[in-house]
Enzyme design. Structure first.
Site, short mmCIF file in Angstrom:
data_model
loop_
_atom_site.label_atom_id
_atom_site.label_comp_id
_atom_site.label_asym_id
_atom_site.label_seq_id
_atom_site.Cartn_x
_atom_site.Cartn_y
_atom_site.Cartn_z
N CYS A 390 35.50 47.60 23.77
CA CYS A 390 36.22 47.06 22.62
C CYS A 390 36.43 48.14 21.55
O CYS A 390 37.27 49.00 21.73
CB CYS A 390 35.50 45.82 22.09
SG CYS A 390 36.65 44.73 21.23
N HIS A 521 35.29 42.63 26.62
CA HIS A 521 33.83 42.81 26.70
C HIS A 521 33.34 42.51 28.11
O HIS A 521 32.95 41.37 28.41
CB HIS A 521 33.13 41.88 25.70
CG HIS A 521 33.34 42.28 24.28
ND1 HIS A 521 32.52 43.17 23.63
CD2 HIS A 521 34.30 41.92 23.40
CE1 HIS A 521 32.96 43.34 22.39
NE2 HIS A 521 34.03 42.59 22.22
N GLU A 523 30.67 43.17 29.38
CA GLU A 523 29.23 42.82 29.40
C GLU A 523 28.97 41.32 29.37
O GLU A 523 27.84 40.90 29.60
CB GLU A 523 28.51 43.53 28.23
CG GLU A 523 28.82 43.00 26.83
CD GLU A 523 30.02 43.67 26.17
OE1 GLU A 523 30.89 44.23 26.88
OE2 GLU A 523 30.11 43.64 24.92
N1 GLN Z 1 36.72 45.87 15.19
C1 GLN Z 1 37.55 45.89 16.35
C2 GLN Z 1 38.59 44.79 16.33
O1 GLN Z 1 38.45 43.86 15.60
C3 GLN Z 1 36.73 45.81 17.61
C4 GLN Z 1 36.02 44.52 17.79
C5 GLN Z 1 34.92 44.59 18.79
O2 GLN Z 1 34.45 45.66 19.15
N2 GLN Z 1 34.45 43.46 19.24
O3 GLN Z 1 39.54 44.83 17.07
#
Ligand code: GLN
Length: 548
Positions: A390, A521, A523
Site C-alpha cells: 500500500c 494489502h 497480508e
Molecule cells: N496513506 C495511503 C493512502 O491513503 C496508503 C494507505 C495504506 O497504506 N493503507 O492511500
C-alpha cells in the site's frame, strides 16, 4: 447439531493475554471435531469501526472482504479457520448504539422508552444470532474485548448473561486469565485469577472453563486452587503456557482435552466426531524443525508506546511473512527498523544489507516518509528483495519517479500538496469526502478484482490473471504519470479490470530479484496452510539472497 451452542470468551487480570488466539484455537479444535463454527469479536470502543483508531493504541486495522475495518483478532480468526468472515461478526459499542438510535428514530420501538438495559444487550444478542444464522454455525464463539472489571464491556457481559437464560444449557463461558510468576516469589500466583472469576460472578456469570495463561505450564496444585476458589471442576482449568508459535495452541489445548470438556458441558459430545488435528500437528512439527533462517526487516513507524516497542500494528504482515517462510522451509527472523533513523543519518541505511528482504507496510501521514524512501532506494540499488504494501508501493513509485524518471521532488499530496509531480494522487471520489470531513469507513475498502499481466513476477507468483485483494487507501498512482514512469522501466503488472487503477508495480526480474509493491494489502489473505502468493515469492527471493 440439534441445538445451536454459544460460547463467550472473556479476559481476566489484564489485556494482551491472548483471548483472540484462544478464541481462534477453540474454534479450530471444535471444527476439527466436524462442527461448523463461527467467531465474533466485540470491541468495547465507542468508535463505530476500527478504521478511526490509532494503531499504536489499538493495534492493526484488519479489513474484511466486505470492506469493514475491524480488529486484528478478526485476522486471527480468518487465518486459523481459513474462512472469510463478514462484518456481521464484528461490533463495537458505537455500532450497537448507532443501530439502536437509528431504530428509535424510525419509530421501531413503537413509542416505548428506549433504555440502555435491556435494549442495548438485546441488540447485541440480535447481532450474535444474526451472525450464527448467516454462518449456519453449530457453535458460535464470541470474544468480548477488554478485561473483566472494567466499565466498558459491562453491557456486553449483560448480553451474554441474558443469552444464558434464553438458551439454557447451550451457553458456555470461558475465562482467559493470567497467572503472574514473579521471579522473587518462585511460583505462579492464582489470586488475580480468583478475583477475576469473582468479578465475573458479580456480573451474574459463572465461568465454566478457565484458560490459565502463564509463562510455564500449570501444575496440579495450581489447578486445584483455581478449581476450589473459582467454583469450577479441576478438569475445566486449562493450562496455557507461553508457546514458541501461536500455531501450537490448538494442539496444546487438546492435550488438556479442551474440546471434550466444552462438548460435555454443552451436552453435545455425541454429536461430534473424533478430533482430527493432523494438519495442525504437521504444521507445529514443521515449524519446530526449521533450522535455517530468513531475515526480514520491516521498516515502519507504529512501534513505540512510551519506552516500549510493540508490533501489534503489523500483526498480519508478520503472520504473512511467517507463513511464507514456513512454506519456503525457513525460520522467520523478523526485525523492526525505524525509518526516522535514516532521516537523521542517511548512512545508517546500509544496515539493510544485513537483511535478506525488506518490507515497507501500509501507513498514513508524513512522519518517517523520507526515511522510507531512502530505504527503498537502497534496496533498489543494492538489489535487496523489497516488498511494498500500500503506502510501501506508493513510496516505491515516488522513489522511482524521483531517481529514475527525472521527476525531482515527486511526491504524494498526502505529504506535499505543492509537489510539481504528484505521481501519487488522491482518488477523485475521495476528494469530496475529505472536504466534507467524511473520514470514517470512506476509503477504498475491501476486496476488488484485479488483472495480472502475463510474464511478470506477479503472474509467476499468482499463476493466474484474475485476482481479488483487499484494499484500504485514499490515494492511487496518478494516471497522468504512468507512461513516464513505465518508460523509465517500472512495470505496472496488475491493474483494476478497467485498467484505471494500478494495483502492482515491479521491476523486471532481469534487473532486480524482487522489487515489488502492491496497492492492496496481501497480508489480509494468508494462512499457515496457504501462504499469500506474493509473500511466498518475496520470501523465496529473500531465501535465495541468503543462500548466495
Ligand atoms: N496513506 C495511503 C493512502 O491513503 C496508503 C494507505 C495504506 O497504506 N493503507 O492511500
Amino acid at each position: 447439531m440439534k441445538k445451536k451452542k454459544f460460547i463467550f470468551v472473556v479476559g481476566g487480570v489484564m489485556s494482551g493475554v491472548g483471548k483472540g488466539i484462544t478464541t481462534a484455537s477453540i474454534a479450530t479444535i471444535l471444527k476439527a471435531r466436524g462442527l461448523s463454527v463461527t467467531t465474533l469479536k466485540i470491541d468495547p470502543y465507542i468508535n463505530v469501526d476500527a478504521g478511526t483508531m490509532n494503531p499504536t493504541e489499538h493495534g492493526e486495522v484488519f479489513v474484511l472482504n466486505d470492506g469493514y475495518e475491524t480488529d486484528q483478532d478478526m485476522g486471527n480468526y480468518e487465518r486459523f479457520l481459513e474462512k472469510v468472515l463478514p462484518n456481521d461478526n464484528y461490533m463495537t459499542t458505537g455500532r450497537v448504539y448507532q443501530s439502536v438510535i437509528e431504530r428509535e428514530r424510525n419509530l421501531e420501538y413503537k413509542g416505548k422508552c428506549v433504555e440502555v438495559v435491556p435494549h442495548i444487550p438485546l441488540e447485541v444478542i440480535h447481532r450474535i444470532e444474526k451472525a450464527q444464522e448467516k454462518a449456519k454455525a453449530d457453535v458460535t464463539i464470541t470474544e468480548i474485548g477488554g478485561t473483566i472489571g472494567e466499565y466498558q464491556n459491562i453491557l456486553f457481559l449483560e448480553a451474554a448473561r441474558m443469552m444464558r437464560n434464553k438458551y439454557p444449557g447451550d451457553v458456555l463461558f470461558v475465562l482467559v486469565s493470567y497467572l503472574p510468576n514473579p521471579s522473587k516469589v518462585g511460583e505462579p500466583k492464582t489470586k488475580p485469577t480468583q478475583y477475576a472469576a469473582r468479578t465475573l460472578n458479580g456480573a451474574g456469570i459463572q465461568a465454566d472453563v478457565i484458560v490459565a495463561r502463564s509463562e510455564i505450564p500449570l501444575d496440579k496444585k495450581r489447578k486445584e486452587k483455581i478449581a476450589v476458589f473459582c467454583n469450577i471442576n479441576e478438569n475445566h482449568v486449562i493450562s496455557a503456557p507461553d508457546v514458541d508459535t501461536i500455531y501450537d495452541v490448538p494442539v496444546n489445548f487438546e492435550k488438556d482435552g479442551l474440546s471434550d470438556t466444552i462438548l460435555s458441558i454443552l451436552n453435545a459430545k455425541d454429536e461430534a466426531k473424533e478430533s482430527d488435528l493432523t494438519a495442525w500437528k504437521t504444521l507445529s512439527r514443521k515449524i519446530r524443525t526449521l533450522e535455517k533462517e530468513v531475515k526480514i526487516g520491516i521498516v515502519g513507524k507504529y512501534f513505540e508506546t512510551g519506552s516500549f516497542i510493540l508490533s501489534d500494528a503489523y500483526i498480519s504482515v508478520i503472520e504473512a511473512v511467517k507463513h511464507a517462510a514456513y512454506a519456503n522451509g525457513r525460520k522467520p527472523k523478523i526485525e523492526w527498523l525505524n525509518s526516522i533513523e535514516y532521516e537523521k543519518d542517511p548512512k545508517k541505511v546500509a544496515e539493510l544489507s544485513d537483511y535478506d528482504g525488506i518490507v515497507i507496510p501500509g501507513g498514513f501521514g508524513s512522519r518517517g516518509i523520507e526515511g522510507k524512501i531512502i530505504a527503498i532506494k537502497y534496496c533498489r540499488e543494492k538489489k535487496i528483495p523489497y516488498f511494498g504494501l500500500c503506502y510501501g508501493m506508493q513510496l516505491m513509485v515516488i522513489e522511482y519517479a524521483r531517481n529514475k524518471a527525472g521527476m525531482k521532488d515527486a511526491h504524494t499530496p498526502e505529504v506535499n500538496d505543492k509537489t510539481p509531480f504528484p505521481v501519487i494522487d488522491i482518488m477523485i471520489e475521495q476528494k469530496e469526502r475529505l472536504k466534507n470531513k467524511d473520514y470514517g469507513g470512506t476509503m477504498r475498502l475491501g476486496a476488488y478484482p484485479a488483472t495480472v499481466k502475463k510474464g511478470t513476477i506477479a503472474h509467476k507468483a499468482y499463476k493466474k490473471e484474475r485476482i481479488s485483494e483487499r484494499h484500504r487507501h485514499r490515494y492511487e498512482v496518478n494516471p497522468e504519470f504512468i507512461e513516464r514512469i513505465e518508460q523509465a522501466g517500472l512495470i505496472f503488472s496488475a491493474t483494476s479490470p478497467d485498467k484505471h487503477l494500478m494495483e502492482i508495480a515491479e521491476l523486471p526480474q532481469s534487473q532486480h530479484p524482487f522489487f515489488v509493491g502492491a496497492q492492496f494489502h496481501p497480508e489480509f489473505q494468508t494462512s499457515p496452510f496457504a501462504p499469500h502468493p506474493l509473500f511466498h515469492a518475496f520470501v523465496k527471493a529473500a531465501k535465495e539472497r541468503e543462500e548466495e
